[in-house]
Design a protein around this motif. Structure first.
Motif, PDB file in Angstrom:
ATOM      1  N   SER A  88       0.824  -1.207   0.000  1.00 60.76           N
ATOM      2  CA  SER A  88       0.000   0.000   0.000  1.00 60.76           C
ATOM      3  C   SER A  88       0.860   1.260   0.000  1.00 60.76           C
ATOM      4  CB  SER A  88      -0.935   0.006   1.208  1.00 60.76           C
ATOM      5  OG  SER A  88      -0.191  -0.064   2.418  1.00 60.76           O
ATOM      6  N   GLU A  89       1.992   1.221   0.735  1.00 56.84           N
ATOM      7  CA  GLU A  89       2.899   2.358   0.761  1.00 56.84           C
ATOM      8  C   GLU A  89       3.593   2.532  -0.585  1.00 56.84           C
ATOM      9  OE1 GLU A  89       4.809   2.850   5.044  1.00 56.84           O
ATOM     10  OE2 GLU A  89       4.940   0.775   4.368  1.00 56.84           O
ATOM     11  N   MET A  90       4.016   1.415  -1.174  1.00 58.92           N
ATOM     12  CA  MET A  90       4.684   1.458  -2.468  1.00 58.92           C
ATOM     13  C   MET A  90       3.741   1.939  -3.558  1.00 58.92           C
ATOM     14  SD  MET A  90       7.893   0.959  -2.632  1.00 58.92           S
ATOM     15  CE  MET A  90       7.934   0.866  -4.424  1.00 58.92           C
ATOM     16  N   ARG A  91       2.485   1.584  -3.462  1.00 57.29           N
ATOM     17  CA  ARG A  91       1.510   1.972  -4.485  1.00 57.29           C
ATOM     18  C   ARG A  91       1.431   3.494  -4.622  1.00 57.29           C
ATOM     19  NH1 ARG A  91      -2.781  -0.866  -6.728  1.00 57.29           N
ATOM     20  NH2 ARG A  91      -4.434   0.412  -7.628  1.00 57.29           N
ATOM     21  N   SER A  92       1.387   4.188  -3.487  1.00 58.38           N
ATOM     22  CA  SER A  92       1.324   5.646  -3.534  1.00 58.38           C
ATOM     23  C   SER A  92       2.636   6.241  -4.039  1.00 58.38           C
ATOM     24  CB  SER A  92       0.983   6.208  -2.156  1.00 58.38           C
ATOM     25  OG  SER A  92       2.005   5.887  -1.214  1.00 58.38           O
ATOM     26  N   LEU A  93       3.752   5.556  -3.755  1.00 54.06           N
ATOM     27  CA  LEU A  93       5.059   6.055  -4.166  1.00 54.06           C
ATOM     28  C   LEU A  93       5.315   5.848  -5.657  1.00 54.06           C
ATOM     29  CD1 LEU A  93       7.540   7.380  -2.791  1.00 54.06           C
ATOM     30  CD2 LEU A  93       8.527   5.094  -2.598  1.00 54.06           C
ATOM     31  N   ARG A  94       4.677   4.843  -6.247  1.00 54.65           N
ATOM     32  CA  ARG A  94       4.945   4.498  -7.652  1.00 54.65           C
ATOM     33  C   ARG A  94       4.537   5.598  -8.619  1.00 54.65           C
ATOM     34  NH1 ARG A  94       7.163  -0.234  -8.107  1.00 54.65           N
ATOM     35  NH2 ARG A  94       6.643  -1.931  -6.659  1.00 54.65           N
ATOM     36  N   ARG A  95       3.658   6.489  -8.211  1.00 54.33           N
ATOM     37  CA  ARG A  95       3.349   7.645  -9.047  1.00 54.33           C
ATOM     38  C   ARG A  95       4.608   8.431  -9.385  1.00 54.33           C
ATOM     39  NH1 ARG A  95      -1.234  11.653  -6.976  1.00 54.33           N
ATOM     40  NH2 ARG A  95      -0.023  12.917  -8.427  1.00 54.33           N
ATOM     41  N   GLU A  96       5.547   8.450  -8.448  1.00 50.47           N
ATOM     42  CA  GLU A  96       6.750   9.268  -8.604  1.00 50.47           C
ATOM     43  C   GLU A  96       7.889   8.522  -9.285  1.00 50.47           C
ATOM     44  OE1 GLU A  96       7.823  11.630  -5.117  1.00 50.47           O
ATOM     45  OE2 GLU A  96       6.039  10.839  -4.125  1.00 50.47           O
ATOM     46  N   MET A  97       7.725   7.220  -9.507  1.00 53.59           N
ATOM     47  CA  MET A  97       8.809   6.393 -10.057  1.00 53.59           C
ATOM     48  C   MET A  97       8.259   5.595 -11.237  1.00 53.59           C
ATOM     49  SD  MET A  97       9.909   4.917  -6.318  1.00 53.59           S
ATOM     50  CE  MET A  97      11.429   4.123  -6.806  1.00 53.59           C
ATOM     51  N   GLN A  98       8.741   5.886 -12.431  1.00 52.26           N
ATOM     52  CA  GLN A  98       8.225   5.236 -13.631  1.00 52.26           C
ATOM     53  C   GLN A  98       9.370   4.674 -14.476  1.00 52.26           C
ATOM     54  OE1 GLN A  98       4.797   4.870 -14.567  1.00 52.26           O
ATOM     55  NE2 GLN A  98       4.552   5.421 -12.404  1.00 52.26           N
ATOM     56  N   ALA A 171       4.864   6.789 -19.463  1.00 54.72           N
ATOM     57  CA  ALA A 171       5.673   6.905 -18.241  1.00 54.72           C
ATOM     58  C   ALA A 171       5.467   8.250 -17.552  1.00 54.72           C
ATOM     59  CB  ALA A 171       7.151   6.706 -18.575  1.00 54.72           C
ATOM     60  N   LEU A 172       5.229   9.291 -18.337  1.00 54.42           N
ATOM     61  CA  LEU A 172       5.098  10.637 -17.777  1.00 54.42           C
ATOM     62  C   LEU A 172       3.689  10.952 -17.286  1.00 54.42           C
ATOM     63  CD1 LEU A 172       7.201  12.729 -20.325  1.00 54.42           C
ATOM     64  CD2 LEU A 172       7.929  11.808 -18.114  1.00 54.42           C
ATOM     65  N   ALA A 173       2.717  10.097 -17.611  1.00 57.10           N
ATOM     66  CA  ALA A 173       1.308  10.393 -17.302  1.00 57.10           C
ATOM     67  C   ALA A 173       1.059  10.752 -15.844  1.00 57.10           C
ATOM     68  CB  ALA A 173       0.424   9.223 -17.743  1.00 57.10           C
ATOM     69  N   PRO A 174       1.558   9.982 -14.860  1.00 59.58           N
ATOM     70  CA  PRO A 174       1.261  10.314 -13.454  1.00 59.58           C
ATOM     71  C   PRO A 174       2.177  11.389 -12.860  1.00 59.58           C
ATOM     72  CG  PRO A 174       2.439   8.243 -13.568  1.00 59.58           C
ATOM     73  CD  PRO A 174       2.236   8.677 -14.984  1.00 59.58           C
ATOM     74  N   LYS A 175       2.923  12.085 -13.718  1.00 56.44           N
ATOM     75  CA  LYS A 175       3.808  13.179 -13.294  1.00 56.44           C
ATOM     76  C   LYS A 175       4.894  12.700 -12.321  1.00 56.44           C
ATOM     77  CE  LYS A 175       0.310  16.745 -14.058  1.00 56.44           C
ATOM     78  NZ  LYS A 175      -0.408  17.910 -13.498  1.00 56.44           N
ATOM     79  N   PRO A 176       5.727  11.747 -12.760  1.00 59.51           N
ATOM     80  CA  PRO A 176       6.794  11.244 -11.882  1.00 59.51           C
ATOM     81  C   PRO A 176       7.920  12.257 -11.728  1.00 59.51           C
ATOM     82  CG  PRO A 176       7.063  10.359 -14.084  1.00 59.51           C
ATOM     83  CD  PRO A 176       5.773  11.137 -14.093  1.00 59.51           C
ATOM     84  N   THR A 177       8.717  12.055 -10.691  1.00 61.02           N
ATOM     85  CA  THR A 177       9.939  12.847 -10.517  1.00 61.02           C
ATOM     86  C   THR A 177      11.167  12.053 -10.960  1.00 61.02           C
ATOM     87  OG1 THR A 177      10.073  12.081  -8.213  1.00 61.02           O
ATOM     88  CG2 THR A 177       9.008  14.198  -8.611  1.00 61.02           C
ATOM     89  N   PHE A 178      11.039  10.718 -10.995  1.00 62.60           N
ATOM     90  CA  PHE A 178      12.164   9.838 -11.330  1.00 62.60           C
ATOM     91  C   PHE A 178      11.740   8.834 -12.389  1.00 62.60           C
ATOM     92  CE2 PHE A 178      14.522   5.808 -10.207  1.00 62.60           C
ATOM     93  CZ  PHE A 178      15.741   6.201 -10.754  1.00 62.60           C
ATOM     94  N   VAL A 179      12.581   8.696 -13.433  1.00 65.44           N
ATOM     95  CA  VAL A 179      12.285   7.770 -14.527  1.00 65.44           C
ATOM     96  C   VAL A 179      13.506   6.903 -14.788  1.00 65.44           C
ATOM     97  CG1 VAL A 179      11.752   7.555 -16.984  1.00 65.44           C
ATOM     98  CG2 VAL A 179      10.623   9.322 -15.620  1.00 65.44           C
ATOM     99  N   VAL A 180      13.293   5.590 -14.862  1.00 63.85           N
ATOM    100  CA  VAL A 180      14.320   4.667 -15.326  1.00 63.85           C
ATOM    101  C   VAL A 180      14.083   4.445 -16.819  1.00 63.85           C
ATOM    102  CG1 VAL A 180      15.222   2.311 -15.210  1.00 63.85           C
ATOM    103  CG2 VAL A 180      14.594   3.520 -13.102  1.00 63.85           C
ATOM    104  N   ALA A 181      15.025   4.849 -17.634  1.00 62.52           N
ATOM    105  CA  ALA A 181      14.942   4.646 -19.083  1.00 62.52           C
ATOM    106  C   ALA A 181      15.844   3.462 -19.432  1.00 62.52           C
ATOM    107  CB  ALA A 181      15.370   5.906 -19.832  1.00 62.52           C
ATOM    108  N   ASP A 182      15.242   2.306 -19.646  1.00 68.63           N
ATOM    109  CA  ASP A 182      15.983   1.050 -19.818  1.00 68.63           C
ATOM    110  C   ASP A 182      16.238   0.768 -21.295  1.00 68.63           C
ATOM    111  OD1 ASP A 182      17.178  -1.376 -19.534  1.00 68.63           O
ATOM    112  OD2 ASP A 182      15.386  -2.457 -18.887  1.00 68.63           O
TER     113      ASP A 182
END
Length: 323
Positions: A88-98, A171-182
């Motif tokens: 549940s904690e990770m779910r809210s955090l995943r908005r910021e990490m894509q 990837a940008l839809a939820p307005k993340p602050t951090f993106v892993v580009a693989d």
């Protein structure tokens, strides 16, 4: 308050179980994909992560996002330790990490329209009404230089470069602050590759993104990165600012990788040799320095000492006992 280091890894290990022998019937073995990484990613930077296939780059990126579960160590995101967090904690955090995936075709569901693909993250996180989501999809398509009316079309109707732009928009839809580009451009033609790199550079500046850019192509990494880290067999071998990294490479593995960069004049010679042999198996890595079996400078001491990253210049660290 903005933290200087958005992502921090401390002694991070991600090991997998594997079976050897016919049909996996014999002994259980351990694949040490990430093996003791301590490194940080600064707020607002692009950190390029390079290395050969099998070096552990993708696993490291996915471990940070907990798309694969690390075995031990710690990852801190924006000051919060995330390993051990509840779902549940990770779910809210995943908005910021894509994440932006390598294959723009395989990562897009062919049964979904472009609009549905991009809006999926908004729906998962409960962001906006249906109309606000449609407006956000149109905004994102324009942001990645595509037409808003493409939202009703399907992935197979687009070129590889266009599909990767759709992947970036998703990837940008939820307005993340951090993106892993693989490896986001490895499957693209040279001209299209340059367009996507320029797009990511522009988006990083406009949106204030922090990006971990994973690639095996040093020329691409040189163009987009603020700093560069080299990974080999689960370990970080060198990390430095981009200019320092390319002007003064120090680790023998980095020096060998430099041979992969095309020279404007093919008659130009470099003072080091092309890397020979294959990367060892992460199931049975060499003792001591994992690069020693392919290193011309290796000594008997290298077989018994695991070198940690040590500062050799300002903002430049190398994992080598001979440096």
């Amino acid at each position: 308050m903005t933290v200087e280091h958005l992502v921090e890894m401390e002694d991070l290990r991600t090991w997998f179980s594997a079976r050897s022998g016919l049909l996996g019937a014999s002994n259980k073995q351990t694949v040490k994909a990430v093996d003791g990484v301590t490194m940080s990613i600064r707020n607002g930077e692009v950190l390029g992560l390079v290395g050969e296939s099998g070096s552990g780059k993708t696993t490291l990126g996915r471990s940070i996002l907990r798309l694969v579960e690390p075995t031990s160590g710690q990852v801190t995101f924006n000051g919060r330790a995330i390993l051990g967090m509840k779902k549940s904690e990770m779910r809210s955090l995943r908005r910021e990490m894509q994440i932006i995936f390598q294959d723009p075709g395989g990562s897009l569901d062919p049964r979904m329209s472009v609009g549905e693909i991009i809006a999926e993250g908004l729906q998962v996180h409960g962001m906006g009404t249906r109309k606000e989501q449609r407006d956000r999809v149109a905004e994102l398509l324009r942001l990645v230089d595509l037409e808003p009316d493409y939202a009703v079309r399907y992935p197979h109707e687009f070129s590889g470069g266009q599909r990767q732009r759709i992947g970036v928009a998703r990837a940008l839809a939820p307005k993340p602050t951090f993106v892993v580009a693989d490896e986001p451009v490895s499957a693209l033609d040279v001209s299209v590759k340059a367009q996507i790199i320029n797009l990511l550079t522009d988006l990083k500046s406009r949106l204030g993104l922090t990006i971990l850019f994973i690639s095996h192509d040093l020329a691409v990494v040189q163009h987009i990165s603020d700093r560069v880290a080299v990974m080999y067999l689960g370990h970080i071998m060198e990390i430095a600012g981009t200019r320092e990294f390319f002007n003064s490479p120090m680790h023998p593995y980095t020096l060998a990788l430099m041979e992969s960069i095309p020279m404007p004049d093919p008659r130009t010679r470099r003072p080091f040799k092309i890397l020979e042999g294959d990367i060892p198996s992460p199931i049975n890595p060499p003792s001591g320095c994992v690069f020693r079996t392919r290193c011309e400078e290796a000594t008997a001491e290298c077989a018994s000492i695991v070198p940690g990253l040590k500062q050799v210049a300002q903002d430049h660290a190398v994992a080598c006992i001979r440096r």
